[in-house]
Scaffold this active site. Structure first.
Site, short mmCIF file in Angstrom:
data_model
loop_
_atom_site.label_atom_id
_atom_site.label_comp_id
_atom_site.label_asym_id
_atom_site.label_seq_id
_atom_site.Cartn_x
_atom_site.Cartn_y
_atom_site.Cartn_z
N ARG A 61 -17.67 26.53 58.53
CA ARG A 61 -18.23 27.43 59.54
C ARG A 61 -18.80 28.67 58.87
O ARG A 61 -19.81 29.22 59.30
CB ARG A 61 -17.15 27.80 60.58
CG ARG A 61 -17.59 28.86 61.57
CD ARG A 61 -16.84 28.80 62.92
NE ARG A 61 -15.41 28.63 62.79
CZ ARG A 61 -14.54 29.59 62.43
NH1 ARG A 61 -14.97 30.81 62.17
NH2 ARG A 61 -13.26 29.32 62.35
N TYR A 113 -41.94 31.99 74.69
CA TYR A 113 -41.28 30.70 74.89
C TYR A 113 -40.28 30.83 76.04
O TYR A 113 -39.52 31.81 76.10
CB TYR A 113 -40.57 30.29 73.59
CG TYR A 113 -39.69 29.09 73.77
CD1 TYR A 113 -40.24 27.82 73.97
CD2 TYR A 113 -38.30 29.20 73.75
CE1 TYR A 113 -39.44 26.72 74.17
CE2 TYR A 113 -37.50 28.10 73.94
CZ TYR A 113 -38.07 26.86 74.15
OH TYR A 113 -37.26 25.78 74.34
N ASP A 185 -41.13 35.83 65.92
CA ASP A 185 -40.89 34.39 66.01
C ASP A 185 -42.07 33.69 65.32
O ASP A 185 -43.20 33.73 65.83
CB ASP A 185 -40.79 33.98 67.49
CG ASP A 185 -40.47 32.49 67.68
OD1 ASP A 185 -40.87 31.68 66.82
OD2 ASP A 185 -39.84 32.15 68.70
N LYS A 210 -39.22 22.53 65.00
CA LYS A 210 -40.65 22.28 65.11
C LYS A 210 -41.26 21.94 63.75
O LYS A 210 -40.92 20.93 63.18
CB LYS A 210 -41.32 23.49 65.78
CG LYS A 210 -40.54 24.02 67.02
CD LYS A 210 -40.53 23.06 68.19
CE LYS A 210 -39.56 23.42 69.30
NZ LYS A 210 -39.71 24.75 69.89
C1 LIG Z 1 -38.89 25.63 70.65
C2 LIG Z 1 -39.03 27.07 70.49
C3 LIG Z 1 -37.89 27.90 70.52
C4 LIG Z 1 -36.51 27.37 70.77
O1 LIG Z 1 -36.04 26.56 69.73
P1 LIG Z 1 -35.03 25.33 69.91
O2 LIG Z 1 -34.91 24.80 68.53
O3 LIG Z 1 -35.63 24.39 70.88
O4 LIG Z 1 -33.74 25.90 70.41
C5 LIG Z 1 -38.09 29.26 70.30
N1 LIG Z 1 -39.32 29.78 70.09
C6 LIG Z 1 -40.42 29.00 70.08
C7 LIG Z 1 -41.76 29.62 69.83
C8 LIG Z 1 -40.31 27.63 70.27
O5 LIG Z 1 -41.42 26.87 70.27
#
Ligand SMILES: *Cc1c(COP(=O)(O)O)cnc(C)c1O
Length: 392
Positions: A61, A113, A185, A210
């Site tokens: 952890r 998002y 982000d 992604k």
């Molecule tokens: C998908 C996404 C998230 C969230 O991520 P997860 O891995 O699905 O929890 C946050 N920000 C953006 C821009 C995203 O495309």
């Protein structure tokens, strides 16, 4: 405590180009066995050979060597001091927003998002954090939206799904004048195209699900920090919440990152071709794509990123045409998510942005005729042919 840690030293590979860094990670090989594929340390706990002796690892952890290899790789690629790998992008975001204390204000870009919107509205706002949104395309608007208690500014660029571009350097300067942390982000661009920490951001956050993963087979999140003084916050988060990414999933992301450069080049090339085609289609009303020279954020994007990525949003002439695409595509998959090898179409109004209040969605332009497409790495002619037959 004597440390017998064979994994302590790693090379930041500052002499290598980005395309080489993605392949060779932090340690790259296993320093003990020489295994070229970094091992998956599928172990919850670590043996101490003797009293007072540790390998540097105690309990997964807190720290696990496979997760650490991923975290260090991301720190190298984003040019930060430290990385942290979480069980999802949402878990990474939770750890970021948990920096805020009751009474603090957080300013976010207005197009966001859906899940990030849900976190700040349903958890942090309820817990006494002040939340507000502004279109970050204009620096004067950002400056005007800052408050004496603003402790964090959060930007997506380009935004999801409207593809608005925010000025990373400019917003960093405004944030720092107010002693607020500036978070970017970087999911859509990845460090292949854009490195926000080098432009003034304090924290970069990713949905590792992604492009970093790239194969639609893992859910993961990444945080990279620029300053040592943020280390404690994220270490406590991982240690206390146990939201660290597991060894197998960490290994899959390390493996995905090895081809990040190749994939991003192809996503970028394909998206340009498909966006041009979409724009000419009679049933397509408007295409949102950062790579168009007449996109309002085109020049700004080029000043801070070396490409446009693989994301396109578009509005059709009717709800019926949108439904046609979703139900008739063959090779293209109708599925939530983005950034993988497969081209995916998503319907923000009922999927990614389902929980965003309807008036806000409509003001942004998210309606029943609106579709987001994540361009994969297939032959672009097949992507176009599939869209063409679906719209026929
Ligand atoms: C998908 C996404 C998230 C969230 O991520 P997860 O891995 O699905 O929890 C946050 N920000 C953006 C821009 C995203 O495309």
């Amino acid at each position: 405590m004597i440390e017998e840690n064979y994994y302590a030293e790693f090379d930041r590979k500052e002499n290598l180009a980005f395309d080489s860094k993605v392949v060779h990670g932090a340690l790259g090989c296993d320093p003990i066995s020489g295994a070229v594929s970094f091992p998956i340390f599928q172990s919850a706990t670590f043996r101490h050979r003797d009293f007072g002796i540790s390998t540097g690892y105690n309990y997964s952890r807190l720290l696990n060597p496979t997760r650490q290899e991923l975290e260090r790789t991301m720190a190298i690629l984003e040019e930060g001091v430290e990385g942290y790998a979480f069980t999802s992008g949402q878990a990474a975001n939770m750890a970021v927003f948990d920096y805020l204390k009751r009474g603090d204000h957080c300013l976010l870009c207005d197009d966001l998002y859906g899940g990030t919107h849900r976190i700040v509205e349903d958890i942090f706002k309820v817990n006494g954090i002040e939340i507000s949104y502004v279109d970050m395309g204009n620096l004067d608007d950002v400056r005007a939206a800052m408050k004496p208690n603003t402790k964090m500014v959060f930007l997506e660029t380009p935004t999801n799904p409207m593809m608005k571009v925010g000025d990373i350097k400019g917003i960093a300067a405004i944030s720092h004048e107010h002693n607020a942390l500036f978070v970017v982000d970087n999911t859509f661009m990845t460090p292949y195209f854009q490195r926000p920490l080098t432009l003034g951001a304090d924290i970069v956050v990713h949905s590792g699900t992604k492009y970093l993963c790239g194969h639609n087979d893992v859910v993961a999140g990444i945080v990279v920090i620029k300053n040592e003084d943020l280390k404690h916050h994220f270490e406590i988060q991982l240690k206390s919440l146990g939201s660290g990414l597991g060894p197998m999933d960490s290994w899959l992301i390390i493996r995905g990152i090895k081809t990040l450069s190749l994939r991003m080049k192809k996503h970028n090339e394909n998206a340009k071709i498909v966006a041009e085609w979409l724009r000419k289609h009679p049933k397509v009303k408007k295409v949102y794509y950062v790579g168009f020279e007449d996109h309002p954020g085109y020049a700004l994007n080029l000043s801070q990123a070396s490409g446009f990525g693989g994301m396109i949003s578009f509005e059709l002439d009717s709800e019926e045409s949108a439904h046609k695409i979703l139900s008739k595509v063959n090779m293209i998959l109708f599925a939530e998510s983005l950034g993988g090898t497969e081209t995916l179409v998503t319907y923000p109004i009922t999927q990614t942005h389902e929980d965003v209040p309807d008036d806000i969605r409509r003001a942004l332009g998210i309606n029943e005729a609106f579709i987001r497409i994540s361009i994969g790495i297939e032959d672009p002619n097949d992507i176009i042919a599939d869209l063409e037959q679906a719209l026929a």
